[in-house]
Design an enzyme around this catalytic site. Sequence first.
Site, PDB file in Angstrom:
ATOM      1  N   GLU A 132       0.859  -1.183   0.000  1.00  0.00           N
ATOM      2  CA  GLU A 132       0.000   0.000   0.000  1.00  0.00           C
ATOM      3  C   GLU A 132       0.903   1.243   0.000  1.00  0.00           C
ATOM      4  OE1 GLU A 132      -3.622  -2.003   2.604  1.00  0.00           O
ATOM      5  OE2 GLU A 132      -2.057  -0.864   3.617  1.00  0.00           O
ATOM      6  N   ASP A 150       0.075   0.870  10.477  1.00  0.00           N
ATOM      7  CA  ASP A 150       0.463  -0.364  11.161  1.00  0.00           C
ATOM      8  C   ASP A 150       1.803  -0.898  10.671  1.00  0.00           C
ATOM      9  OD1 ASP A 150      -1.195  -0.925  13.239  1.00  0.00           O
ATOM     10  OD2 ASP A 150      -1.928  -2.817  12.422  1.00  0.00           O
ATOM     11  N   LYS A 208      -6.107  -5.447  12.012  1.00  0.00           N
ATOM     12  CA  LYS A 208      -6.789  -4.176  11.797  1.00  0.00           C
ATOM     13  C   LYS A 208      -7.689  -3.806  12.975  1.00  0.00           C
ATOM     14  CE  LYS A 208      -9.925  -1.825   8.569  1.00  0.00           C
ATOM     15  NZ  LYS A 208     -10.728  -1.980   7.331  1.00  0.00           N
ATOM     16  N   ASP A 239     -10.418   2.363   4.277  1.00  0.00           N
ATOM     17  CA  ASP A 239      -9.112   1.794   3.969  1.00  0.00           C
ATOM     18  C   ASP A 239      -8.307   2.781   3.132  1.00  0.00           C
ATOM     19  OD1 ASP A 239      -9.741  -0.478   5.338  1.00  0.00           O
ATOM     20  OD2 ASP A 239     -10.277  -1.644   3.565  1.00  0.00           O
ATOM     21  N   ASP A 249     -14.720  -6.789  11.138  1.00  0.00           N
ATOM     22  CA  ASP A 249     -15.783  -5.877  10.738  1.00  0.00           C
ATOM     23  C   ASP A 249     -17.150  -6.551  10.782  1.00  0.00           C
ATOM     24  OD1 ASP A 249     -15.076  -7.566   8.662  1.00  0.00           O
ATOM     25  OD2 ASP A 249     -14.433  -5.966   7.324  1.00  0.00           O
TER      26      ASP A 249
END
Length: 724
Positions: free
Chosen positions: A107, A136, A277, A301, A442
Amino acid sequence: MERLFATEKLGGRALYKFHAITLFVGICLVLYYRAMHVPAAGSGAGRVAWIGMLAAELWFGLYWVITQSVRWCPIRRRTFKDRLAARYGERLPCVDIFVCTADPLTEPPSLTISTVLSVMAYNYPAEKLSVYLSDDGGSIFTFYALWEASLFAEHWLPFCKRCDIEPRSPAAYFSEADKSHDLHTSKEHSFIKGLYEEMIERIASAVMSSEIPNEIKSKHKGFSEWNTETTSENHQPIVQILIDGKDINASDSKGNALPTLVYMAREKRPQYHHNFKAGAMNALIRVSSVISNSPIIMNVDCDMYSNNCDSIKDALCFFLDEEMGHKIGFVQYPQNYYNLTKNNIYDNCFLVHDIKQDLMGMDSLGGPLYVGTGCFHRREILCGRRFTKYYKSDWDRGTTQQTQLCIYQTEEKAKSLATCTCEYNTQWGNEIGLKYSFSVEDVLTGLAIHCRGWNSVLMSPPRSAFMGVGPTTLAQTILQHKRWSEGIFSMFLSKYCPFFFGHGNISLIHQMGYSIPGLWAPNSLPTLYYVIIPSLSLLKGIPLFPEIMSLWIAPFIYVSSVKNMYSLYEALLYGQTLQGWWNGQRMWVIKRVTSYLYGVIDAIRNLLGLSKMGFAITSKVSDKDESQRYEQGVMEFGSFSPEYVIIATIALLNLLCLLGGLIQIVAGGRNMFFLQVILCGVLVIINVPIYEAMFLRKDRGRIPFSVTLASSGFVILALLVPII
């Protein structure tokens, strides 16, 4: 008083209900035929194979019934933002926005900051916005990129609002501007674009050289948090307020207020489990409570940029509605992708259209599930509050803590809430915050919220609220669906199974809606049986379906043809192409025999304690050749993988069985294998790109010879297996 939102039922339900009722009758007839025509023991007619077909079709039928829970009465919502503005004016609540990233390699920081800048530029009072980036990966390069973004925001935000542009991600906006000459091409546009490109160049240069110049490090105290011993898995908590939105000196180039901007990297130590997460989100909830403490929390995200500057106001139309708002715990926006190709070789439309349809159906049952991104929550419900009829919102709470402390004191207090040990002997991860224990934190958190009495709503505006990056290789697609299916099936096998955990708390039909993704993984087993055994039986001369002249063939043909015809109708209705729908059928098979198969195996291993839960991040980066093949609709293989061996084995097996079966049929004049020939033939046609990748293609994305060799060996073994 006029409502702030309206609810509408989708049209065409009479046609769908007729379709569903006739399909249900057909499924019942198929199962009746299977049960009444089991070959006698010792008849040599494939009794075991027949019973296996009955079991597979029974599972398919039961799963189809479960899916009807969300298809019977889907709804859509409309909001009235003009009424919101007239009624609340300057009394709108403050909003905390959480952006999560985990790995600067998969990412890239440039991707992350474009998302951050897009949510900073919402059409909402800047002094009421606080944006938090959870890193993170604990990367100094991500911090550096955010620091650069904080400077660029001084020019970007006023440009966005003055020119009223969409989207407000600079990467997406300038990419669209390059493709369309109708967009802004003023001097200001050129100036802002130049600033953006220079910033991206500096970030890329720092990442490539693995070094940030000392003159830049000297410009912010936050760079001193990193040293030579700092790693992504071993570092102290880092909290840095890059823009203090309450400081009168924090203004953009036009003198307007800027949103608060905060960088957080929670503490990581090898001896402590960080809970993926969910752990990052819970750390953000705690850290934000001492900086802004806004009553509304939105999380997204890092690859899902804001595509609609009014999304906050749309969400508030639900929370602030005088009649129903007090019951709504969260507002979920569907995922959408900007990199969809015309024919969707990897069926990314499944993520956009099919899942969106399921969420619309669940909206009529008590609310859609929480999908982990693009969602607005009440802070209180994330902290474990139960709904009661006496509940009243406190929209004036928040944004007071920071004014009582200097920035340094606030950062130090926030750091203490981002340590590895701050959750010990607390209910964080259980009754408070996002739930731990599963990689689908989630979905589980959303279920817990519903079980505490709250409703949720789906908001799908005409202009998509968020746009992300869909998988561009087969490996990414398989990994993504493996992670989802494993996590949700593990949850289904635990005490959090919707039918147990939700019993007495949510309706049975809502429990069924939650079980649709929960049963993705076990769908792999009957699918694997169905794509292997009928084909092998065709080759060995064992009939598993009614003869072509039998009336019993009618329900088999009706169920398969009508179900697929309606699927095609819906695909075309949502703008897919015929080729795109066909690619979806291929991916339906591939995902079930690879992603879902591995998902069910890993979920059972986790249940037995033979392995630990993991969280694999789907890469958002592809090389130039891979991207080009994706744009051309060519499937990507390129390396040896057990999943590719499964795909190639099934493709080769069906090809050999079809050829061998047809030879025997022509030679023997048999007429009892019509449906088996059709099924095997369809599988062969579906797998044409697989054969091309094995035997015809010469590019780097072809199936390696080692995969073809291994699959050939498995085909030979399969041909030796007796069908009894």
